[in-house]
Design an enzyme around this catalytic site. Sequence first.
Site, PDB file in Angstrom:
ATOM      1  N   LYS A 144      -7.666   7.609  -4.484  1.00  0.00           N
ATOM      2  CA  LYS A 144      -7.197   8.796  -5.212  1.00  0.00           C
ATOM      3  C   LYS A 144      -7.785   8.714  -6.615  1.00  0.00           C
ATOM      4  O   LYS A 144      -8.096   7.628  -7.090  1.00  0.00           O
ATOM      5  CB  LYS A 144      -5.667   8.809  -5.279  1.00  0.00           C
ATOM      6  CG  LYS A 144      -5.020   9.120  -3.934  1.00  0.00           C
ATOM      7  CD  LYS A 144      -3.524   9.272  -4.094  1.00  0.00           C
ATOM      8  CE  LYS A 144      -2.863   9.517  -2.741  1.00  0.00           C
ATOM      9  NZ  LYS A 144      -1.405   9.557  -2.879  1.00  0.00           N
ATOM     10  N   HIS A 147      -6.144   9.072 -12.511  1.00  0.00           N
ATOM     11  CA  HIS A 147      -5.802  10.288 -13.266  1.00  0.00           C
ATOM     12  C   HIS A 147      -5.148   9.970 -14.605  1.00  0.00           C
ATOM     13  O   HIS A 147      -5.025   8.815 -15.013  1.00  0.00           O
ATOM     14  CB  HIS A 147      -4.937  11.219 -12.419  1.00  0.00           C
ATOM     15  CG  HIS A 147      -3.645  10.600 -11.986  1.00  0.00           C
ATOM     16  ND1 HIS A 147      -2.650  10.281 -12.864  1.00  0.00           N
ATOM     17  CD2 HIS A 147      -3.196  10.239 -10.751  1.00  0.00           C
ATOM     18  CE1 HIS A 147      -1.625   9.759 -12.212  1.00  0.00           C
ATOM     19  NE2 HIS A 147      -1.939   9.717 -10.933  1.00  0.00           N
ATOM     20  N   HIS A 150      -2.405   7.338 -14.887  1.00  0.00           N
ATOM     21  CA  HIS A 150      -2.903   5.957 -14.858  1.00  0.00           C
ATOM     22  C   HIS A 150      -3.558   5.601 -16.189  1.00  0.00           C
ATOM     23  O   HIS A 150      -3.488   4.454 -16.637  1.00  0.00           O
ATOM     24  CB  HIS A 150      -3.898   5.754 -13.712  1.00  0.00           C
ATOM     25  CG  HIS A 150      -3.284   5.944 -12.362  1.00  0.00           C
ATOM     26  ND1 HIS A 150      -3.784   6.814 -11.425  1.00  0.00           N
ATOM     27  CD2 HIS A 150      -2.173   5.398 -11.809  1.00  0.00           C
ATOM     28  CE1 HIS A 150      -3.025   6.779 -10.356  1.00  0.00           C
ATOM     29  NE2 HIS A 150      -2.037   5.943 -10.560  1.00  0.00           N
TER      30      HIS A 150
END
Length: 583
Positions: A144, A147, A150
């Site tokens: 994933k 983003h 994070h």
Amino acid sequence: MDSATIIPDIKGADYENNKLDPFRGVVASMVAEFFGKTPEQVFGVLEVPRNPELVGYITLAVPRLRIQGNPAQLAQQWIEKFVPNEYIIDVSQTSHYLNFKYNHPLLTKTLLKHIYEKKETYGTNQSGAGKTCLIDFSSPNMAKPFHAGHLRSTIIGNFVRHVHAANGWKTIGMNYLGDWGKQYGLLAIGFEKFGSEEELLKHPIKHLYDVYVKINAEIEKDPNVDEQARAYFKKMETGDESALALWRKFKDLSIERYKDTYARLNVEFDVYSGESQISNESMSRALEILKEKNISTESNGAIIVDLSQYKSDVAMIQKNDGTTLYITRDIGAAMERYEKYKFDAMYYVVASQQDLHFKQLFKILELMGFDWVNRCKHINFGLVNGMSTRKGTAVFLDDILEQTKESMHEVMKQNEKKYAQIDNPEYVADVIGISAVMIQDMSAKRVRNYTFNWTRMFSFEGDTGPYLQYAHARLCSIERNCGFELNPEIDFTLIKEKPAIELIDMIAQYPDVVKTALQTLEPCTIVTYAMKLSHHVSVTLESLWVMGAERHLAEARLFMYWATRITLGNSLKLLGLKPLERM
């Protein structure tokens, strides 16, 4: 004047590392007996004055001593008995405040000599010596995008780590990857259909994300894909080597790519862990304890913990098909971590959306009888809005960092003369761009949401990352261009103008700020300090030049600006930034 001043031994004072503390210690011993208090009690309530006219003073608000009588009258009575000494040369009263004027040339001398000795370790202390903290931060999910959430966890977690180290703690940085669960079965099936070995090796995270998006779209058309993913993950859980080999490959390639991103952000980890590494034994032991202590109950074949009596919700620990959940793995992980590291503190740096999860986790660990749960803390933070690239809505951090670098590069090119003097403009643009992102993120309290603002972020004016880097580079240029070496044997009485006194006072407060940051774990504490220090630099440089001044005066000022540069650089490093010498 009493010159043989004895500095008392006071618990909480750090005479070695904080050069304001001896002056505070003297004040505490001077007033303690009169007010019927211990020096420790007085020392604990001494303040830096908020009034800008009281630069070079230590303030005592007499009511804070909680004594009987009229505070203003008591303050006046004490002033009548005051005898100046080597450290405190004058005292004044403002209502119920006592303002102690310290010997500024003495502070300047002890402070600058101390910074000359300590350099990059100035501001640090050993209050946490012998203690260990584990910081669980960043923790992206494989396949994933890395983003904005994070990114915040990475920046804040890195700061928490630096602050503990600066206060003498041993720190362990752990990246607990989201690397387990049915989605990896889905990813493996997706890779069989849409994967490319070549793309996987070139752009592992991006390629796995593309595969993940495509296979999720397939589920809409064919529900069997979901069952295939479940079956594949079951093979992983039972230790099927071919299933695990592919998963390991995805994981190892992803970690290597993450490391490149972390290097750009000036972040390192001691341990790369993950949900996959929590042993079945730990989770089985956790389930046994929950059952033995009647904490868990069965509900429709699932195992739950009802926390409603503790003003929380029901937490599911095991599904009715026997599979564990995120909280089960977190319980097992916490048990394993304490057994391995015997930490004095463990921090989970995770968005505030997970507040309930951690409330439940800590309550369950407490009910299980683990007294070390009071050493665990959730460091939460708000959301970032609008963090997409200018070209579209991609949320990969690498895309955003590239965009910030390009934008910064464009800004730098506008000043052709300065641009020509920079040896490595690509690197400098990258560092300033990252500083812009990080300072925007850390400027307000962690828990606040904020909107990612491309335009304001890159400004060299106002409270921005580029402004802080510019202040540091400007101080470096003074050292480069002055034409003589740093001389620590200066005449300290020459540092006497009001802007210089204010600057010295700001530098002297840095060890206090480092200690405060450990209590609040708020990066904005350090950002605010670095901004104030940079503003003081601007003001002082308007009137107190090195170039063109008489040699002995130029040497004194150079030493002052050098110590300022060390202090500003140390504060930027504490935030996780790389201070630039040229830009």
